[in-house]
Scaffold this active site. Structure first.
Site, PDB file in Angstrom:
ATOM      1  CB  THR A  44      -6.801   7.274  -4.462  1.00 38.41           C
ATOM      2  OG1 THR A  44      -7.094   6.129  -4.194  1.00 38.41           O
ATOM      3  CG2 THR A  44      -6.458   7.510  -2.420  1.00 38.41           C
ATOM      4  CD  GLU A  57      -2.833  -1.169  -0.243  1.00 41.70           C
ATOM      5  OE1 GLU A  57      -4.114  -0.545   0.455  1.00 41.70           O
ATOM      6  OE2 GLU A  57      -2.557  -1.477  -1.019  1.00 41.70           O
TER       7      GLU A  57
END
Length: 320
Positions: A187, A134
């Site tokens: 995002t 991530e």
């Protein structure tokens, strides 16, 4: 020629829904599908080799630029192992959907490598390694997607310093209906529009909703879950980036959803319900909103599963 035993494993890790309305950045749950698969085997020479990436175009096979390579290398380094690994990634889920695509790849890689190495880490300990994927994918080592993908059910991330991940399981039957409008929503954009300060009145409502949702899950109280699945702060700002969001949410609630919101950073929209029948009714209602809009969609119905990542294949075979 000598016979050589060679072991490989393949792991499957599911998509996830993060934020879950009032649980921004601290709550997520697993889906049954879609998901990603990672195949792994040892190789005698050091380093990580990604020999195949299938199911999606544009992902690098460079192990320093692909989340599965970063996860695997961190595990080898921490275990002081000198041999290398060959990995293959099959993407079974869309990239940029808000369903934890990079998290599924990271979780599958961590679990596959761990199994191949004799399970030196518990599944919960693998959260830290999956978070490295991530970090590469989004610049932030967050756990609200990788933790439920690894552990299944609902997972609360209480804090990061130190990391405190709390598996809540699935105390009652819950089904997710997910609609993915196939639009690009980065995002970085979804986060950039968020205000950095929260009015006290809205904060109090949000904390009450999160506490109510936790209590509803643990008390097996669908009514309390329904009253608590509301986002007072972030959804009003983010929903403007998703075409027809309000209409989809209204349709889902009318069809019987306990609650409806944005999955992760979007653009996927999720709704929770207490039965498979209602979940399919909700999916159909959500799809109708987009019919004729010119925007293609993908839809999923999944029971919230107790188990997250799992091995789908593990073999020792012989070559001559």
């Amino acid at each position: 020629m000598d016979k050589q035993e060679e072991q490989f494993v393949k792991a499957y890790a599911p998509a996830t829904v993060a934020n879950v309305c009032c649980g921004f950045d601290v709550l997520g749950f697993a889906l049954d599908a879609p998901g990603d698969e990672v195949w792994a085997r040892k190789k005698e020479t050091p380093g990580i080799l990604i020999s195949a990436v299938t199911g999606v175009e544009g992902l690098s096979a460079d192990p320093t630029l692909n989340v599965i390579g970063v996860v695997a290398q961190k595990m080898l380094t921490d275990l002081n192992l000198e041999h290398g690994l060959e990995l293959q990634l099959h993407k079974g889920m869309p990239v940029g959907s808000g369903l934890g695509s990079s998290a599924a790849s990271s979780a599958a890689a961590a679990f596959a490598v761990n199994a191949l190495l004799g399970n030196p880490f518990t599944t919960q300990e693998l959260v830290v390694y999956a978070m490295e994927g991530e970090r590469l994918a989004s610049g932030s080592a967050h756990a609200d997607n990788v933790a439920p993908s690894l552990l299944g059910g609902f997972v609360l991330v209480r804090g990061y310093d130190p990391l405190d991940v709390i598996p809540l399981g699935v105390p009652l039957d819950l089904y997710a209906s997910v609609l993915y409008p196939q639009i690009e929503l980065k995002t970085s954009l979804s986060r950039s529009i968020l205000k950095q300060e929260i009015p006290l009145k809205k904060g109090i409502k949000q904390w009450g909703n999160l506490a109510g949702l936790m209590a509803g899950l643990l008390m097996k109280d669908y009514g309390l879950i329904r009253r608590s699945l509301h986002d007072e702060i972030f959804e009003p700002e983010r929903s403007v980036l998703i075409p027809l969001f309000k209409q989809v949410k209204d349709a889902a609630l009318k069809a019987g959803a306990l609650g409806c919101g944005i999955s992760g950073s979007g653009p996927s929209i999720f709704a929770l319900s207490p039965s498979a029948e209602v979940a399919h009714d909700i999916k159909n209602a959500m799809e109708k909103v987009y019919a004729g809009s010119g925007i293609e969609t993908k839809s999923y119905v999944s029971k919230v599963p107790e188990q997250g990542v799992r091995l789908v294949e593990q073999s020792i075979y012989q070559t001559v």
